[in-house]
Design an enzyme around this catalytic site. Structure first.
Site, PDB file in Angstrom:
ATOM      1  N   VAL A  77      42.717  36.117  50.566  1.00 29.58           N
ATOM      2  CA  VAL A  77      42.150  34.783  50.751  1.00 29.58           C
ATOM      3  C   VAL A  77      43.276  33.815  51.095  1.00 29.58           C
ATOM      4  O   VAL A  77      44.282  33.759  50.384  1.00 29.58           O
ATOM      5  CB  VAL A  77      41.457  34.308  49.450  1.00 29.58           C
ATOM      6  CG1 VAL A  77      40.756  32.978  49.678  1.00 29.58           C
ATOM      7  CG2 VAL A  77      40.481  35.366  48.941  1.00 29.58           C
ATOM      8  N   CYS A  78      43.110  33.069  52.187  1.00 30.79           N
ATOM      9  CA  CYS A  78      44.148  32.102  52.571  1.00 30.79           C
ATOM     10  C   CYS A  78      44.280  31.041  51.486  1.00 30.79           C
ATOM     11  O   CYS A  78      43.321  30.323  51.179  1.00 30.79           O
ATOM     12  CB  CYS A  78      43.806  31.429  53.903  1.00 30.79           C
ATOM     13  SG  CYS A  78      44.937  30.056  54.271  1.00 30.79           S
ATOM     14  N   ILE A  79      45.458  30.932  50.919  1.00 28.67           N
ATOM     15  CA  ILE A  79      45.645  30.055  49.761  1.00 28.67           C
ATOM     16  C   ILE A  79      45.480  28.575  50.125  1.00 28.67           C
ATOM     17  O   ILE A  79      44.876  27.810  49.372  1.00 28.67           O
ATOM     18  CB  ILE A  79      47.013  30.333  49.076  1.00 28.67           C
ATOM     19  CG1 ILE A  79      47.123  29.559  47.764  1.00 28.67           C
ATOM     20  CG2 ILE A  79      48.182  30.026  49.998  1.00 28.67           C
ATOM     21  CD1 ILE A  79      48.256  30.030  46.881  1.00 28.67           C
ATOM     22  N   ALA A  82      41.862  27.859  50.560  1.00 33.85           N
ATOM     23  CA  ALA A  82      41.151  28.022  49.293  1.00 33.85           C
ATOM     24  C   ALA A  82      41.373  26.837  48.354  1.00 33.85           C
ATOM     25  O   ALA A  82      40.421  26.284  47.800  1.00 33.85           O
ATOM     26  CB  ALA A  82      41.587  29.317  48.610  1.00 33.85           C
TER      27      ALA A  82
END
Lengths: 130, 125
Positions: A77-79, A82
């Site tokens: 998940v792209c931080i 997110a």
């Protein structure tokens, strides 16, 4: 072939997540290697462990987790995408002084560099979005 | 397009959304910048309303977002110099390449397929 999926649609808002999941299952059923699913843009909402859809609808978050456990698919998940949408794991929640957290294993918060790496290493990177 | 020893470039990022109204453009540009920072040879293709991202004189916008004009000005620093623009979209919006904020290569509809085929990986935003 080695595949990766880029998912940019929010679950239940658009077909993208459902289609990506069905494509993912078809890949492993055909004996291909699905290395990772990368969640970006509104796709990061697929990682919310707090999702509670009606029981007679598919539970997308659980379905991704099952896919990961059964077939060793990494869920990245792209931080940056997110955090601004309220999707934080335990570590990020502590760092930002938040009481709860909404992302847990097998989903992992990671950087966009991982997406580029997947695009470079895999034979195919297939995008699903609204 | 620029000449390289390897005929294929690494990454083409297609930007189809206008700078305000959604985060598509911002998040697409972020992916392009990260790829360039990782040493990939990156090209951008502005298509449809995405060409309006290149209009000069943009402010940060009313929604207290940072806007994307500042990011576009940094592209050169990241060695992202191949900027393709959908010529058909430009003319449909009554724009011409010479009024945009950066030097771009207009691409005809016929040449778009060639531009896509010239890259190993295509990401569409």
């Amino acid at each position: 072939m080695r595949y990766a999926i880029l998912l940019m649609g929010a679950p239940y808002s658009h077909q993208a997540s459902h289609s990506a999941l069905r494509f993912a299952r078809a890949l492993v059923a055909r004996g291909h290697c699905l290395e990772a699913v990368f969640f970006y843009h509104d796709g990061v909402h697929n990682a919310s462990r707090l999702a509670a859809p009606p029981q007679d609808e598919p539970h997308l978050v659980d379905a991704w987790a099952d896919l990961s456990r059964e077939h060793g698919v990494s869920l990245q998940v792209c931080i940056a995408a997110a955090l601004r949408r309220g999707l934080l794991d335990e570590r990020e929640a502590a760092r930002h002084g938040k009481e709860g957290n909404s992302v847990a294993a097998p989903f992992e918060l990671t950087g966009l560099g991982q997406l580029i790496d997947l695009g470079t290493r895999c034979d195919r990177l297939v995008t699903f979005g609204p | 397009m620029h000449e390289h020893e390897d005929p294929l470039r690494d990454l083409l990022v297609i930007l189809r959304h206008a700078p305000h109204g959604s985060s598509w453009l911002k998040e697409g540009l972020d992916a392009a910048l990260v790829a360039a920072a990782f040493g990939q040879r990156v090209s951008l293709l502005f298509m449809g309303e995405g060409v309006t991202a290149l209009m000069p004189g943009q402010g940060p916008g009313a929604l207290e977002q940072k806007g994307t004009a500042a990011t576009l000005e940094m592209l050169e620093m990241y060695d992202i110099e191949t900027l393709l623009v959908d010529a058909q979209a430009l003319s449909a919006l009554g724009l011409s390449a010479d009024e945009l904020m950066l030097d771009v290569d207009p691409v005809s509809a016929e040449a778009l397929a060639e531009a896509l085929a010239a890259h190993r990986l295509v990401l569409t935003f």
